[in-house]
Design an enzyme around this catalytic site. Structure first.
Site, short mmCIF file in Angstrom:
data_model
loop_
_atom_site.label_atom_id
_atom_site.label_comp_id
_atom_site.label_asym_id
_atom_site.label_seq_id
_atom_site.Cartn_x
_atom_site.Cartn_y
_atom_site.Cartn_z
N CYS A 2 0.83 -1.21 0.00
CA CYS A 2 0.00 0.00 0.00
C CYS A 2 0.86 1.26 0.00
CB CYS A 2 -0.87 0.02 1.23
SG CYS A 2 -1.91 -1.43 1.39
N ARG A 27 5.11 0.36 -6.31
CA ARG A 27 5.13 -0.48 -5.11
C ARG A 27 4.25 -1.70 -5.25
NH1 ARG A 27 6.73 2.37 -0.36
NH2 ARG A 27 5.31 1.09 0.85
N TRP A 75 -2.87 -2.69 -1.62
CA TRP A 75 -2.43 -4.05 -1.97
C TRP A 75 -3.18 -4.96 -1.02
CZ3 TRP A 75 0.33 -8.20 0.22
CH2 TRP A 75 0.93 -9.09 -0.69
N ASN A 99 -1.88 2.12 5.79
CA ASN A 99 -0.92 1.06 5.40
C ASN A 99 -0.66 0.22 6.64
OD1 ASN A 99 -0.70 2.34 2.99
ND2 ASN A 99 1.49 2.84 3.17
N GLY A 100 -0.53 -1.09 6.46
CA GLY A 100 -0.22 -1.95 7.59
C GLY A 100 -1.35 -2.93 7.86
N GLU A 482 19.14 -16.54 -7.77
CA GLU A 482 18.72 -15.17 -8.09
C GLU A 482 18.19 -15.09 -9.54
OE1 GLU A 482 17.79 -12.72 -6.71
OE2 GLU A 482 17.98 -11.07 -8.11
N LYS A 486 14.45 -13.93 -10.66
CA LYS A 486 14.19 -12.85 -11.63
C LYS A 486 13.26 -13.35 -12.72
CE LYS A 486 15.02 -10.12 -10.00
NZ LYS A 486 15.61 -10.03 -8.71
N GLU A 489 9.57 -14.06 -11.36
CA GLU A 489 8.73 -12.96 -10.89
C GLU A 489 8.23 -12.06 -12.01
OE1 GLU A 489 10.55 -10.36 -7.93
OE2 GLU A 489 12.49 -10.55 -8.88
N HIS A 505 19.65 -36.48 -7.25
CA HIS A 505 19.10 -37.10 -6.03
C HIS A 505 17.58 -36.99 -5.99
CE1 HIS A 505 23.04 -37.92 -4.40
NE2 HIS A 505 23.40 -36.70 -4.78
N LYS A 604 6.84 -3.85 -4.15
CA LYS A 604 8.25 -3.48 -4.06
C LYS A 604 8.79 -3.67 -2.66
CE LYS A 604 12.19 -1.96 -5.38
NZ LYS A 604 13.03 -3.03 -5.96
C1 AGP Z 1 13.25 -9.21 -5.77
O1 AGP Z 1 13.20 -8.95 -7.10
C2 AGP Z 1 12.05 -8.91 -4.99
N1 AGP Z 1 11.52 -7.65 -5.22
C3 AGP Z 1 12.12 -9.32 -3.51
O2 AGP Z 1 12.58 -10.62 -3.45
C4 AGP Z 1 12.96 -8.42 -2.57
O3 AGP Z 1 14.32 -8.57 -2.82
C5 AGP Z 1 12.62 -8.80 -1.12
O4 AGP Z 1 11.26 -8.58 -0.90
C6 AGP Z 1 13.45 -8.05 -0.11
O5 AGP Z 1 13.21 -6.68 -0.18
P1 AGP Z 1 14.16 -5.66 0.55
O6 AGP Z 1 15.51 -5.79 -0.06
O7 AGP Z 1 13.53 -4.32 0.31
O8 AGP Z 1 14.17 -6.04 2.00
#
Ligand code: AGP
Length: 609
Positions: A2, A27, A75, A99-100, A482, A486, A489, A505, A604
């Site tokens: 949010c 976000r 969100w 928010n929260g 990683e 990428k 997502e 395994h 985000k």
């Molecule tokens: C990665 O592409 C994501 N957006 C997510 O995994 C992100 O790295 C994770 O939520 C951690 O966020 P931060 O670094 O703001 O703590």
């Protein structure tokens, strides 16, 4: 997650709110809304969907002459994305954006129902609005009513509040969810994220728990929520320019940020390399403190955790200091066994990730040293950690983290080398040589970016693929994790990352002629072992993209396509290899027509547990 914006001034509040909400779109959100004072009446417009949908609502039901208002991007947590669940919530007397998460909202809701209130949404937020309305009626005074609400709430919140009785005033409170107060010239603002304000001001206050902000066009007063005594706040300055919140000619923020990596790398490392030595003095982290660390718990989420995995390999290899890498959401409930000399190292781009913040607080409560690698200055993690190393590459807007990962790696390299030097495990000459190669990675990264055509071509070949495996050993396994994150997502392709030697395994049973395997083989020391594993999947007719250093010969029947990397010492290969992997994910997502910067269901900064 949010987002909140709020405005009080002489200009059109709706224009500001729409512009601010657009800046918060990155976000991640599913609905949007705003409330303004229109001739002393609170009017609200909200809708499921995007800011453009809200614009359409405003065209059919316009708001005129408002100079004070609050806006929100939601969100969904409590209740599906819908017009009714969208914020703001309230009635003719109060309106709030939140928010929260309110943990005791059921109890509050039941209590309010007993008092005669009815509810139209499934949200926890509406219970705050009803509660505030109730106390406004009881107390007849905004500060007393807000203070009563704070007393009742359990959980996390940042709230922007309008109250009918004070049509020239915007109120704000927060607990465990960020909220800034922007300071303008005859206008003031609130925002959950500085990006929304950069166009208007760079001056801001950080609101703290237990404080109430009372904001008018010409004044910002912060008072204690119990006795309403005035609190003097420190003024902060955001040194990010507005440009960093713009795409600067790139079609997406993600591509822009991938291209910003060499600069971000240089800006992050240069101030910490002084005449062939490494210094964290600018971060107030002296050698004695660093040398006293006996073990690291590296705690983070998602991409930041993946950076931590590379960090573990580097720190253990060079400094011989043991490291555990723990996912923050697990760490907080693991009851870790801390010992003298332990350091909890939190890695976070946003500095607001709820699980990482909780892990930090757990460590602090246990009396363990805490160190954070953070990008957002003034964020909760940056403020609460004992020591903070700030990455210096500007804002990261795209949900898929690329530049932040690169900067986090940069710091972890420096930390590993520094610790090794402190423990006499590297001579001055060895350190100087390592730093020489390390600094050269900026140019290598630029070269990799210039070869993005390869990734575009590969993406065109693979765009129909339904599932992918990323395999690698050692540092390549960290990279596989990683790269796979990428890809999944933003391209929405099912991906798994596996240590190359572990496939046999169990998981190799999934490999068929329909499988796609991206095999990472950048590490010379173990390349032959990795190639044997690649042959195992090739023998099962998988399509293999081999990503390999250019000083290694690989028989042509071991792969279908090959992407070569310039050969540098193994230790630096992650800084090279990640770039084509980010670009491949990016071009796959573009070809599939996905919303690259705002992938579905993602946010985000994940400020809920
Ligand atoms: C990665 O592409 C994501 N957006 C997510 O995994 C992100 O790295 C994770 O939520 C951690 O966020 P931060 O670094 O703001 O703590």
């Amino acid at each position: 997650m949010c987002g909140i914006v709020g405005y009080v001034g002489s200009n059109d509040a709706v224009d500001f709110l729409i512009a601010g909400l657009s800046k918060l779109e990155y976000r991640g959100y599913d609905s949007v809304g705003l409330s303004v004072f229109d001739h002393e009446t609170i009017l609200t417009r909200k809708t499921k969907g995007r800011v453009d949908d809200l614009r359409k609502v405003l065209t059919s039901r316009p708001l005129h002459s408002a100079t004070l208002g609050i806006g929100h991007t939601r969100w969904a947590t409590h209740g599906e994305p819908s017009d009714l669940n969208s914020h703001p919530h309230g009635n003719f007397r109060v309106s709030i954006v939140h928010n929260g998460i309110i943990e005791n909202y059921r109890q509050i809701k039941e209590r309010m129902i007993r008092k005669g209130y009815s509810f139209s949404s499934e949200t926890d937020t509406e219970t705050i609005a009803k509660c505030l309305d109730y106390y406004m009626v009881q107390k007849g005074e905004p500060l007393k009513a807000i203070s009563k609400v704070i007393e009742k709430l359990e959980g996390s919140y940042a709230l922007g509040i309008l109250i009918k009785d004070t049509p020239d005033t915007l109120y704000a409170i927060r607990k465990d969810s960020p909220l800034l107060i922007g300071l303008g010239d005859h206008e003031n603002y609130i925002a959950s994220d500085m990006t929304a304000l950069l166009k208007y001001t760079k001056r801001y206050y950080l609101l703290e728990e237990g404080e109430i902000a009372i904001i008018t066009k010409d004044s910002v007063r912060i008072v204690d929520c119990e006795d309403f005594l005035e609190i003097t706040k420190e003024e902060h300055y955001a040194d990010w320019d507005e440009e960093s919140a713009e795409k600067g000619g790139y079609p997406h923020f993600m591509l822009k940020e991938i291209h910003e990596q060499p600069d971000a790398f240089r800006r992050t490392i240069t101030p910490r390399i002084i005449r062939n030595t490494i210094s964290f003095e600018r971060d107030n982290l002296d050698d004695r403190t660093l040398a006293s660390i006996r073990k690291f718990y590296i705690v983070a989420c998602g991409t930041a955790m993946h950076a931590g995995m590379i960090g573990k390999s580097l720190i253990e290899r060079y400094a011989r200091t043991p490291c555990d890498v723990v996912i923050a959401s697990e760490f907080r409930y693991q009851d870790p066994i801390f010992q003298d000399g332990d350091c909890v190292l939190i890695i976070s781009q946003s500095g607001e990730t709820a699980d990482s913040l909780a892990a930090l607080r757990l460590a602090k409560q246990a009396g363990v040293m805490t160190l954070a690698i953070v990008n957002v200055v003034g964020s909760s993690i940056a403020r609460e950690a004992d020591f903070v190393i700030q990455t210096i590459g500007g804002l990261e807007i795209a949900v898929a983290s690329t530049k932040a990962y690169y900067m986090q790696l940069s710091i972890l390299y420096l930390l590993a080398f520094k610790l090794a030097a402190l423990h006499d495990l590297l001579s001055s000459q060895e350190l100087a040589d390592l730093l020489h190669d390390f600094q050269h990675m900026e140019d290598v990264a630029r070269d990799m970016l210039n070869q993005s055509g390869n990734d575009q071509y590969l993406a065109s070949l693979y765009q129909g693929v339904k599932s992918m495996f990323f395999i690698g050993r050692g540092l390549d396994y960290g990279l596989a994790l990683e790269s796979s994150l990428k890809m999944k997502e933003i391209s929405y392709i099912h991906c798994e990352a596996y240590p190359a030697g572990e496939l046999k395994h169990g998981t190799i049973s999934l490999i068929t002629e329909d499988s796609m395997v991206i095999a990472l083989a950048s590490s010379k020391a173990i390349v032959e072992k990795t190639i044997s594993n690649i042959k195992e999947v090739k023998a099962r007719k998988a399509t293999v993209l081999l990503v390999v250093r250019d000083d290694v010969e690989v028989a042509e029947d071991a792969y279908n396509q090959k992407l070569t990397l310039p050969s540098y010492p193994d230790v630096f290969m992650p800084l090279i290899e990640i770039i084509p992997m980010q670009l491949l994910a990016y071009y796959m997502a573009v070809l599939k027509g996905n919303d690259v910067d705002k992938p579905r269901n993602l946010a985000k900064s994940v400020t809920v547990e």
